[in-house]
Write a protein that holds these residues in place. Structure first.
Motif, PDB file in Angstrom:
ATOM      1  N   VAL A   1      -3.758   7.075  -3.265  1.00 41.82           N
ATOM      2  CA  VAL A   1      -3.416   5.702  -2.909  1.00 41.82           C
ATOM      3  C   VAL A   1      -3.076   4.879  -4.146  1.00 41.82           C
ATOM      4  N   MET A   2      -2.042   4.073  -4.046  1.00 43.91           N
ATOM      5  CA  MET A   2      -1.758   3.040  -5.033  1.00 43.91           C
ATOM      6  C   MET A   2      -1.623   1.706  -4.297  1.00 43.91           C
ATOM      7  N   LEU A   3      -2.175   0.659  -4.871  1.00 46.18           N
ATOM      8  CA  LEU A   3      -2.081  -0.682  -4.311  1.00 46.18           C
ATOM      9  C   LEU A   3      -1.317  -1.553  -5.298  1.00 46.18           C
TER      10      LEU A   3
ATOM     11  N   THR B   1       0.850  -1.186   0.000  1.00 39.76           N
ATOM     12  CA  THR B   1       0.000   0.000   0.000  1.00 39.76           C
ATOM     13  C   THR B   1       0.888   1.239   0.000  1.00 39.76           C
TER      14      THR B   1
ATOM     15  N   THR C   1      -4.784   4.878   5.950  1.00 38.66           N
ATOM     16  CA  THR C   1      -5.271   4.251   4.720  1.00 38.66           C
ATOM     17  C   THR C   1      -5.427   2.747   4.894  1.00 38.66           C
TER      18      THR C   1
ATOM     19  N   LEU D   1      -8.678   0.462   4.193  1.00 32.22           N
ATOM     20  CA  LEU D   1      -8.634  -0.689   3.288  1.00 32.22           C
ATOM     21  C   LEU D   1      -9.238  -1.940   3.905  1.00 32.22           C
TER      22      LEU D   1
ATOM     23  N   ALA E   1      -8.410   1.045  -5.066  1.00 35.90           N
ATOM     24  CA  ALA E   1      -7.667   2.299  -4.932  1.00 35.90           C
ATOM     25  C   ALA E   1      -8.466   3.459  -5.524  1.00 35.90           C
TER      26      ALA E   1
ATOM     27  N   ASN F   1      -9.593   6.909  -3.785  1.00 37.84           N
ATOM     28  CA  ASN F   1      -9.100   8.165  -4.354  1.00 37.84           C
ATOM     29  C   ASN F   1     -10.218   9.103  -4.784  1.00 37.84           C
TER      30      ASN F   1
ATOM     31  N   ASP G   1      -6.591  -2.014  -8.291  1.00 40.09           N
ATOM     32  CA  ASP G   1      -6.721  -0.678  -8.887  1.00 40.09           C
ATOM     33  C   ASP G   1      -8.133  -0.129  -8.677  1.00 40.09           C
TER      34      ASP G   1
END
Length: 209
Positions: free
Chosen positions: A84-86, A75, A155, A159, A181, A185, A178
């Motif tokens: 956020v990027m996963l 994460t 975050t 999640l 995320a 976002n 994605d």
């Protein structure tokens, strides 16, 4: 154990079934000065002031969110926009995690990925290879100080709405990660004056050309 845990005298060793001078756990490995430590770390205290006060974009916090069956996802949260990027990772060994982080980092322009702050998990033992491949500096939190990655910790809590504890995270594709995320976002945040992380982040994307 005799003489305050000192090693047995040589003349006593021959009477032992196993000629060890000191008894240890079966899981023990001989410790050295750097045993259990990540080498060549740069402390979070060395981060520039504009990183600490969120003044400029491009500085990220990262962690592994763990699930059942030894599964995990990486994460990543951008400190300025909370974007956020996963990242799907096949294992938590440092080679696998670093490879996944390198591939992910190459999707963004350098201006939007300048540094990464992580805790002292062994998955970042190969942090120097990450920096060499991406030119992104890695900073490490102080031991047992997860609050120093507050945006990421918050975050990870959010999640858990999508990935409850006990979930096998290996079942999720990168496409599904994605999608989750994207949901985060596009959620307005009070800390952003009720703008969304996506709105704030892509303003910076546009400004970088």
């Amino acid at each position: 154990f005799i003489q305050a845990r000192g090693a047995l005298k040589k003349e006593l060793l021959e009477h032992l079934r196993r000629t060890r001078a000191m008894r240890r756990s079966r899981h023990h490995t001989q410790k050295t000065d750097n045993h259990g430590q990540i080498l060549d770390t740069v402390s979070i205290s060395k981060r520039p002031a504009d990183v600490a006060d969120r003044a400029v974009p491009g500085h990220w916090e990262g962690d592994l969110l763990c699930g059942s069956k030894n599964s995990q996802i990486a994460t990543l949260v951008e400190r300025h926009s909370r974007y956020v990027m996963l990242v799907k990772v096949a294992g938590k060994d440092t080679s696998t995690v670093i490879d996944a982080l390198i591939e992910n980092a190459q999707k963004l322009p350098q201006e939007l990925y300048r540094s990464l702050t992580w805790d002292r998990g062994k998955e970042m033992a190969a942090h120097k290879r990450f920096t060499l491949a991406t030119n992104i500096q890695v900073y490490f939190c102080d031991p047992k100080s997860p609050w120093q990655r507050g945006s990421n910790e918050n975050t990870n809590g959010l999640l858990r709405q999508y990935f409850p504890k006990g979930t096998d995270l290996a079942c999720y594709s990168q496409e599904k990660l994605d999608e989750v995320a994207r949901l985060l976002n596009e959620r307005p945040r009070k800390t952003l004056d009720f703008a969304t992380p996506a709105e704030c982040f892509y303003q910076h994307v546009a400004s970088t050309g």
